[in-house]
Design an enzyme around this catalytic site. Structure first.
Site, PDB file in Angstrom:
ATOM      1  N   GLY A 192      20.490  25.819 -11.254  1.00  9.93           N
ATOM      2  CA  GLY A 192      21.719  26.113 -12.086  1.00  9.93           C
ATOM      3  C   GLY A 192      21.712  27.394 -12.826  1.00  9.93           C
ATOM      4  O   GLY A 192      22.824  27.933 -13.308  1.00  9.93           O
ATOM      5  N   ARG A 231      15.715  27.600   2.747  1.00 12.67           N
ATOM      6  CA  ARG A 231      15.874  28.968   2.028  1.00 12.67           C
ATOM      7  C   ARG A 231      14.488  29.686   2.136  1.00 12.67           C
ATOM      8  O   ARG A 231      14.532  30.967   1.995  1.00 12.67           O
ATOM      9  CB  ARG A 231      16.195  28.537   0.535  1.00 12.67           C
ATOM     10  CG  ARG A 231      17.387  27.869   0.367  1.00 12.67           C
ATOM     11  CD  ARG A 231      17.893  28.159  -1.171  1.00 12.67           C
ATOM     12  NE  ARG A 231      17.289  27.065  -1.974  1.00 12.67           N
ATOM     13  CZ  ARG A 231      17.522  27.134  -3.569  1.00 12.67           C
ATOM     14  NH1 ARG A 231      18.257  28.134  -4.033  1.00 12.67           N
ATOM     15  NH2 ARG A 231      17.008  26.026  -4.017  1.00 12.67           N
ATOM     16  N   ASP A 259       0.712  -1.139   0.108  1.00 10.30           N
ATOM     17  CA  ASP A 259      -0.014  -0.118   0.036  1.00 10.30           C
ATOM     18  C   ASP A 259       0.851   1.207   0.097  1.00 10.30           C
ATOM     19  O   ASP A 259       0.264   2.540   0.108  1.00 10.30           O
ATOM     20  CB  ASP A 259      -0.907  -0.096   1.063  1.00 10.30           C
ATOM     21  CG  ASP A 259      -0.317   0.022   2.449  1.00 10.30           C
ATOM     22  OD1 ASP A 259       1.179   0.161   2.704  1.00 10.30           O
ATOM     23  OD2 ASP A 259      -0.931  -0.127   3.623  1.00 10.30           O
ATOM     24  N   GLY A 260       2.065   1.231  -0.271  1.00 13.61           N
ATOM     25  CA  GLY A 260       2.996   2.444  -0.111  1.00 13.61           C
ATOM     26  C   GLY A 260       3.756   2.554   1.166  1.00 13.61           C
ATOM     27  O   GLY A 260       4.413   3.343   1.106  1.00 13.61           O
ATOM     28  N   LYS A 270      23.960  39.918  -7.670  1.00 12.45           N
ATOM     29  CA  LYS A 270      22.709  39.120  -8.418  1.00 12.45           C
ATOM     30  C   LYS A 270      21.373  39.598  -8.181  1.00 12.45           C
ATOM     31  O   LYS A 270      21.380  39.967  -6.948  1.00 12.45           O
ATOM     32  CB  LYS A 270      23.126  37.571  -7.784  1.00 12.45           C
ATOM     33  CG  LYS A 270      21.604  36.725  -8.295  1.00 12.45           C
ATOM     34  CD  LYS A 270      21.990  35.214  -8.053  1.00 12.45           C
ATOM     35  CE  LYS A 270      21.563  34.758  -6.923  1.00 12.45           C
ATOM     36  NZ  LYS A 270      21.769  33.385  -6.303  1.00 12.45           N
ATOM     37  N   THR A 306      22.094  30.377 -11.563  1.00 13.96           N
ATOM     38  CA  THR A 306      23.028  31.411 -10.911  1.00 13.96           C
ATOM     39  C   THR A 306      24.364  31.102 -11.593  1.00 13.96           C
ATOM     40  O   THR A 306      25.162  32.012 -12.013  1.00 13.96           O
ATOM     41  CB  THR A 306      23.002  31.161  -9.388  1.00 13.96           C
ATOM     42  OG1 THR A 306      21.725  31.496  -8.936  1.00 13.96           O
ATOM     43  CG2 THR A 306      24.087  32.172  -8.981  1.00 13.96           C
ATOM     44  N   ASP A 310      29.913  28.483  -4.946  1.00 18.46           N
ATOM     45  CA  ASP A 310      28.839  28.901  -4.510  1.00 18.46           C
ATOM     46  C   ASP A 310      28.492  27.670  -3.393  1.00 18.46           C
ATOM     47  O   ASP A 310      28.932  26.575  -3.458  1.00 18.46           O
ATOM     48  CB  ASP A 310      27.728  28.873  -5.610  1.00 18.46           C
ATOM     49  CG  ASP A 310      26.399  29.988  -5.131  1.00 18.46           C
ATOM     50  OD1 ASP A 310      26.758  30.135  -3.870  1.00 18.46           O
ATOM     51  OD2 ASP A 310      25.785  30.278  -5.976  1.00 18.46           O
TER      52      ASP A 310
HETATM   53  C1  R5P Z   1      21.437  31.765  -3.126  1.00 14.32           C
HETATM   54  O1  R5P Z   1      21.073  32.484  -2.324  1.00 14.32           O
HETATM   55  C2  R5P Z   1      22.450  30.692  -3.225  1.00 14.32           C
HETATM   56  O2  R5P Z   1      23.312  30.975  -2.586  1.00 14.32           O
HETATM   57  C3  R5P Z   1      22.549  30.137  -4.574  1.00 14.32           C
HETATM   58  O3  R5P Z   1      23.193  30.990  -5.291  1.00 14.32           O
HETATM   59  C4  R5P Z   1      21.435  29.698  -5.073  1.00 14.32           C
HETATM   60  O4  R5P Z   1      20.474  28.775  -4.013  1.00 14.32           O
HETATM   61  C5  R5P Z   1      21.483  28.926  -6.445  1.00 14.32           C
HETATM   62  O5  R5P Z   1      20.120  28.620  -6.965  1.00 14.32           O
HETATM   63  P1  R5P Z   1      19.864  28.497  -8.580  1.00 14.32           P
HETATM   64  O6  R5P Z   1      20.865  27.264  -8.687  1.00 14.32           O
HETATM   65  O7  R5P Z   1      18.759  27.855  -8.618  1.00 14.32           O
HETATM   66  O8  R5P Z   1      20.188  29.707  -9.236  1.00 14.32           O
END
Ligand code: R5P
Length: 292
Positions: A224, A94, A36-37, A191, A226, A218
């Site tokens: 990806g 976050r 059933d999971g 950014k 950023t 980072d």
């Molecule tokens: C931002 O506050 C973090 O340091 C990273 O730059 C961010 O979480 C990267 O997120 P993504 O790959 O979605 O751009």
């Protein structure tokens, strides 16, 4: 007596590396689903009188939370002295504020839940932004160690001519902690994020660093975008494609399609198992747990 490192599913490789550190042994736990999971969790190691480290990185926290709770409870029932969570990546850090009306502040809720499940936790470079320390939201002893010394060692070995570049103001702490012990300069970009997959970065003038190898650092690579935006901006200044080093390699969905074509080497720590893993955190975590 040695600490017992017990992996939840998907964490076997990291737990095996941790179990090879001085002061650890490996333990066994199986998790399967009933028809059933629902989950069936069974310990395969004797835990009475032992200090146990459950190894469970929390990038897919929704998936892992219940098995973790079942395992932690079973460990205590079966006589473990302490149940520590080793989560090299700690998810749900976050959404640490209500940015728009009606949003759940999931960082706080998740911390409250996890604090009821394990006795303590150890993680690596949690995403602390508006929350200044884990103690602000976790009611159990919650420690964080930094991967910066391990990344700095990689830079000294693999990119001694680096210019370390942080893609946003939040990455300044890693950029500095990585660049300074490596004896290389660092710069930080500005950014602006206007959506989950919509990122713009402004790079300072890199002319004074011509001839150096750009290395983007980072904490997290998720969509990806950023890294991709930062790499484009660096290339536009005539510095070539940068190397990228991230602590937590989430690389969700099509992230790699955006990042791979615009970077040179793409590497990560093993906080989340990923083909880019090149820096192991097990020695760092092992020392943090056995040195007190
Ligand atoms: C931002 O506050 C973090 O340091 C990273 O730059 C961010 O979480 C990267 O997120 P993504 O790959 O979605 O751009």
């Amino acid at each position: 007596m040695a600490r017992l490192a017990i992996p939840l599913p998907g964490n076997g490789a990291f737990a095996a590396k941790l179990a090879r550190q001085p002061g650890f042994e490996s333990g066994v736990l199986t998790v399967r689903r009933f028809p059933d999971g629902e989950r069936h969790v069974r310990l395969g190691s004797e835990v009475t009188g032992r200090h146990v480290d459950i190894v469970c990185t929390l990038n897919e926290a929704d998936e892992h939370f219940l098995p973790l709770a079942f395992a932690a409870d079973a460990l205590r029932d079966l006589g473990a002295i302490s149940v520590n969570l080793v989560a090299p990546y700690l998810g749900y850090m976050r959404q640490d504020a209500r940015f728009r009306v009606g949003e759940a502040v999931t960082s706080r809720t998740f911390a409250r839940l996890l604090s009821q499940v394990v006795d303590s936790l150890l993680t690596v470079d949690p995403h602390l932004h508006r929350i200044s320390s884990l103690a602000e939201i976790y009611s159990i002893p919650a420690r964080a160690v930094s991967a910066a010394p391990e990344i700095a060692a990689w830079i000294r070995r693999e990119a001694p001519d680096a210019l370390v570049i942080g893609p946003d103001a939040e990455s300044e702490q890693w950029a500095r902690q990585i660049a300074e012990p490596s004896g290389v300069p660092y710069v930080v970009m500005q950014k602006v994020r206007s959506g989950d997959r919509d990122v713009h970065v402004d790079v300072p003038d890199l002319t004074p660093y011509r001839g150096r190898r750009p290395v983007l650092v980072d904490d997290i690579a998720s969509s990806g975008r950023t890294l991709a935006a930062a790499a484009h901006a660096i290339a536009k200044q005539g510095m070539g494609r940068p190397d990228c080093v991230v602590v937590h390699a989430i690389f969700a969905g099509d992230a790699l399609d955006h990042v791979r074509p615009v970077v040179s080497r793409l590497i990560s720590t093993d906080s989340i198992e990923h083909p880019t893993n090149a820096i192991s955190l097990a020695p760092l975590i092992g020392r943090a747990l056995t040195d007190g």
